[in-house]
Design a protein around this motif. Structure first.
Motif, mmCIF file in Angstrom:
data_model
loop_
_atom_site.group_PDB
_atom_site.id
_atom_site.type_symbol
_atom_site.label_atom_id
_atom_site.label_comp_id
_atom_site.label_asym_id
_atom_site.label_seq_id
_atom_site.Cartn_x
_atom_site.Cartn_y
_atom_site.Cartn_z
ATOM 1 N N PRO A 119 -3.790 10.931 3.874
ATOM 2 C CA PRO A 119 -3.562 11.658 5.125
ATOM 3 C C PRO A 119 -3.514 10.752 6.354
ATOM 4 C CG PRO A 119 -5.296 12.700 3.831
ATOM 5 C CD PRO A 119 -5.029 11.376 3.210
ATOM 6 N N ASP A 120 -4.094 9.545 6.279
ATOM 7 C CA ASP A 120 -4.054 8.628 7.416
ATOM 8 C C ASP A 120 -2.744 7.855 7.472
ATOM 9 O OD1 ASP A 120 -6.714 9.137 8.379
ATOM 10 O OD2 ASP A 120 -7.455 8.027 6.645
ATOM 11 N N VAL A 121 -1.956 7.925 6.410
ATOM 12 C CA VAL A 121 -0.682 7.216 6.357
ATOM 13 C C VAL A 121 0.490 8.184 6.508
ATOM 14 C CG1 VAL A 121 0.770 5.711 4.938
ATOM 15 C CG2 VAL A 121 -1.716 5.452 4.893
ATOM 16 N N VAL B 277 0.572 8.535 -5.383
ATOM 17 C CA VAL B 277 -0.271 9.658 -4.966
ATOM 18 C C VAL B 277 0.595 10.864 -4.641
ATOM 19 C CG1 VAL B 277 -2.012 10.422 -3.308
ATOM 20 C CG2 VAL B 277 -1.986 8.042 -4.068
ATOM 21 N N GLU B 278 1.711 10.606 -3.929
ATOM 22 C CA GLU B 278 2.596 11.720 -3.572
ATOM 23 C C GLU B 278 3.170 12.388 -4.818
ATOM 24 O OE1 GLU B 278 6.665 12.604 -0.991
ATOM 25 O OE2 GLU B 278 5.634 10.673 -0.808
ATOM 26 N N LEU C 144 -9.633 5.701 -3.524
ATOM 27 C CA LEU C 144 -9.417 5.191 -2.176
ATOM 28 C C LEU C 144 -8.029 5.562 -1.679
ATOM 29 C CD1 LEU C 144 -10.773 3.479 0.048
ATOM 30 C CD2 LEU C 144 -9.793 1.460 -1.020
ATOM 31 N N LEU C 145 -7.028 5.458 -2.547
ATOM 32 C CA LEU C 145 -5.667 5.813 -2.154
ATOM 33 C C LEU C 145 -5.529 7.302 -1.875
ATOM 34 C CD1 LEU C 145 -3.654 3.579 -4.623
ATOM 35 C CD2 LEU C 145 -3.586 3.442 -2.133
ATOM 36 N N VAL D 63 0.836 -1.203 0.000
ATOM 37 C CA VAL D 63 0.000 0.000 0.000
ATOM 38 C C VAL D 63 0.868 1.249 0.000
ATOM 39 C CG1 VAL D 63 -1.702 1.295 1.320
ATOM 40 C CG2 VAL D 63 -1.940 -1.172 1.085
ATOM 41 N N LEU D 64 1.930 1.247 0.812
ATOM 42 C CA LEU D 64 2.812 2.417 0.859
ATOM 43 C C LEU D 64 3.468 2.664 -0.496
ATOM 44 C CD1 LEU D 64 4.500 1.845 4.337
ATOM 45 C CD2 LEU D 64 2.805 3.574 3.750
ATOM 46 N N ARG D 65 3.825 1.583 -1.179
ATOM 47 C CA ARG D 65 4.441 1.726 -2.505
ATOM 48 C C ARG D 65 3.471 2.398 -3.461
ATOM 49 N NH1 ARG D 65 6.650 -2.856 -2.514
ATOM 50 N NH2 ARG D 65 4.904 -4.036 -3.378
#
Length: 684
Positions: free
Chosen positions: A109-111, A15-16, A103-104, A8-10
């Motif tokens: 903001p929660d990650v 998104v970033e 969804l991503l 998920v982080l990948r």
């Protein structure tokens, strides 16, 4: 789980990247990028720049994962890293690549807390630190007016219907409404498996125990082929729909989430809670086992449960009503376990703790129990035996089986724990033989009625019904207690004051409640003074006769479908309808005791612990006084009180005085021809 979080982080890195590009572009068009109060007001320059630039989409994503939003028709699962929970969720919930991207964007903001600042900047409002609908669409490379994209954030779309994504501030314009991911969804995507706290006490996981019960494998095949997303398991007494449903889901490769449906329906917001249930099952790869169905559940609950995202296996004891749902269920009949199946469950639950030579299935053959109830009963039996420091015996098994009785019948009938046995009965041999036959019928009814099918068709139940007829005090109630005790069952005596009602139809409703509760209880149901409710039908002369006949007709049908053990006791056998008599399995007549029986009754009622004076003459008492067993018992107890008050053993003075009191209760004369020289003691 580490792999899940990294996957998920990948994908959030994409998104970033999109946010970085959006921020850079926003700065180029911002007339006052260094204003410390920007986002708190709108200057003339900012309005002019907005009018000149318009609201174009940001650069679309071009790398793995969310890049698929720019390639309609692409396989959502293609190229996904192994262990990616988002990919698994997308497949289970049928999410499109755009759904994944939205969804991503909402999850970011929660990650990573920096995204709150980024989104505040891009929203031109430092107080709005979640992505808006418009911003999310633009970050996905889509125009804000794209109708098909906006529909993915409205009711009817999986993100919203499954509560995977929330849209707040419904009073705002659509594009400025905020998006956020519920904590349970975000935590699960990052590898957390803590259950949803909203479901505490309402739903819980269940694991199959023992071999699959009958009916589980065909249902598992239907679930595995996705032929049945909704099934209704109608549970018969002695069946276990939860066990069948749990085993079927396990066979289809799913866990089971068992839901207390009455508690769900009673919640102030049942539809919202039903959505959370479906989401929890979706996240955990489970199916929902919902019940017991009572028929009064709101339509909205069913519509949320059976949306198709997860299989729903509902269960109950009543027939399925097609009006409950728009989707017809696969209907499955959950029959009671056979004798061999019950024996196998007992052996599995108690492998090496039994007393030598004890067959647990034979010792509890009269109990109608499903597999989970047998395992709970075995645990109770093991605890009782451990407390006594002995191997598990027949008494422990029966006591454990009785603990599985539902408690509802005790509110409608008086429960009696049997304390008498066959040796306490003083009855003619023919009467005793019929009572033992009744106990044998209860013990072997599964073998005779189910295995040998000696009563097929006609919707008939598998119960045993007996009639005890005789004068008051001849031992009918005590005999019912003995039969119950010999089977290891409790006796439930129905109080007619709670049954008979002056209003039309109410008596039938009261009886139906009793029969319904009795279906979940392993016990003997005793209707004392049964002629009051099982009387003859009469010729119809007025409305009262017609309704009385309707009541009797209902009882005739209900008795025939009853699956338990019922005893009707009456002083007036001639008053019973002949149609009832035909439906009875055993008719036992209780005669008034003869002299030999009366002597035995006097001796039995006084018992071995009562001190007796030398002048006690049981032969005289038996020959002189023609009393039934109940009256003899009452007289013996009275004599005991008189002797205790006088501080001496029970003698003829106390016994004759007690008989005189019993005669006066019965309205009988105390004659010298009966009492002889003891007459003064009887009238004193």
């Amino acid at each position: 789980m580490v792999g899940d979080a990294r996957a998920v982080l990948r994908r959030l890195q994409q998104v970033e990247s999109a946010v970085r590009a959006a921020v850079a572009r926003h700065r180029e068009s911002d007339p006052q990028p260094d204003d410390p109060f920007r986002g708190l007001y709108l200057s003339d320059e900012t309005v002019d720049a907005a009018l000149a630039a318009g609201r174009e989409p940001f650069s679309p994503w071009r790398t793995e994962g969310p890049s698929a939003v720019t390639r309609p028709g692409a396989d959502a699962d293609a190229g996904q890293p192994s262990g990616d929970r988002l990919a698994a969720l997308a497949g289970a919930a049928r999410l499109t690549p755009l759904d994944e991207a939205l969804l991503l964007v909402a999850l970011a903001p929660d990650v990573d807390s920096r995204f709150e600042q980024f989104y505040g900047y891009l929203n031109d409002d430092v107080t709005r630190r979640r992505p808006s609908v418009g911003l999310a669409l633009r970050l996905c490379g889509l125009p804000e007016a794209a109708a098909s994209a906006r529909l993915r954030l409205t009711p009817g779309a999986p993100l919203i219907d499954l509560a995977l994504l929330r849209v707040d501030s419904p009073d705002r314009p659509v594009l400025s409404r905020g998006l956020w991911v519920p904590d349970r969804v975000g935590g699960w995507l990052l590898g957390a498996d803590a259950p949803e706290p909203l479901l505490a006490g309402l739903a819980g996981p269940a694991q199959p125990a023992g071999p699959p019960p009958p009916g589980a494998q065909p249902l598992a095949r239907a679930l595995d082929r996705a032929e049945a997303r909704l099934a209704y398991l109608r549970e018969r007494p002695g069946g276990s729909a939860v066990a069948v449903a749990t085993a079927a889901l396990d066979g289809a490769g799913r866990a089971a989430l068992v839901v207390d449906l009455p508690r769900l329906a009673a919640d102030p917001q049942p539809a919202e809670l039903a959505t959370v249930l479906v989401r929890e099952a979706l996240l955990t790869g489970a199916g929902l086992v919902v019940g017991p169905v009572q028929g009064g559940e709101p339509w909205a609950v069913w519509s949320r449960l059976i949306g198709g995202a997860v299989p729903v296996l509902a269960y109950g004891t009543q027939p399925w009503d097609p009006a409950w749902t728009a989707v017809p269920p696969l209907q499955v009949e959950v029959a009671p376990l056979t004798v061999d199946d019950r024996a196998a469950v007992w052996r599995d639950a108690l492998p090496d703790r039994l007393a030598a030579g004890l067959d647990p299935a034979a010792a509890t053959a009269q109990f109608v129990l499903g597999a989970p109830a047998i395992r709970r009963a075995a645990q109770v039996a093991a605890q009782l035996a451990a407390a006594e420091g002995t191997p598990i015996g027949e008494a422990h098994l029966r006591a454990g089986a009785r603990t599985q009785n539902a408690a509802g019948l005790e509110r409608l009938a008086r429960r009696i724990v049997p304390e008498v046995g066959w040796d306490d009965l003083v009855l003619p041999p023919a009467t005793l033989s019929l009572l033992r036959e009744l106990a044998g019928r209860a013990r072997h009814r599964d073998q005779v009625l189910r295995q040998w099918r000696m009563r097929p068709g006609g919707g008939r139940g598998h119960g045993v019904t007996a009639l005890f007829a005789g004068d008051s005090g001849t031992g009918k109630t005590m005999s019912a207690e003995v039969v119950a005790g010999s089977l290891g069952l409790d006796l439930y005596t129905v109080n007619l004051a709670t049954v008979v009602d002056k209003y039309v139809g109410e008596t039938e409703k009261n009886l139906e409640r009793i029969f319904g509760e009795a279906a979940g209880v392993n016990g003997v149901l005793l209707f004392d003074e049964a002629d009051a409710i099982f009387g003859k039908r009469s010729e119809v002369r007025d409305a009262h006769d017609r309704y009385a006949n309707i009541e009797s007709a209902y009882l005739l049908q209900r008795m025939e479908t009853f699956d338990g053990l019922a005893v009707l006791a009456t002083n007036l056998r001639a008053n019973l309808d002949e149609a009832f008599t035909r439906r009875l399995d055993v008719v036992v007549d209780f005669p008034v005791p003869d002299e030999a029986a009366r002597r035995a009754l006097w001796d039995r009622c006084l018992g071995p612990r009562v001190p007796r004076a030398a002048d006690v003459d049981l032969d005289f008492l038996a020959a002189a006084f023609e009393l039934a067993g109940g009256h003899i018992r009452s007289a013996a107890v009275t004599a005991g009180y008189l002797a205790a008050e006088a501080g001496r053993p029970v003698g003829m003075a106390e016994l004759i005085g007690a008989v005189g009191r019993e005669y006066r209760k019965l309205g009988r004369l105390t004659l010298e021809s009966e009492f002889g020289r003891w007459l003064p003691l009887a009238v004193g």
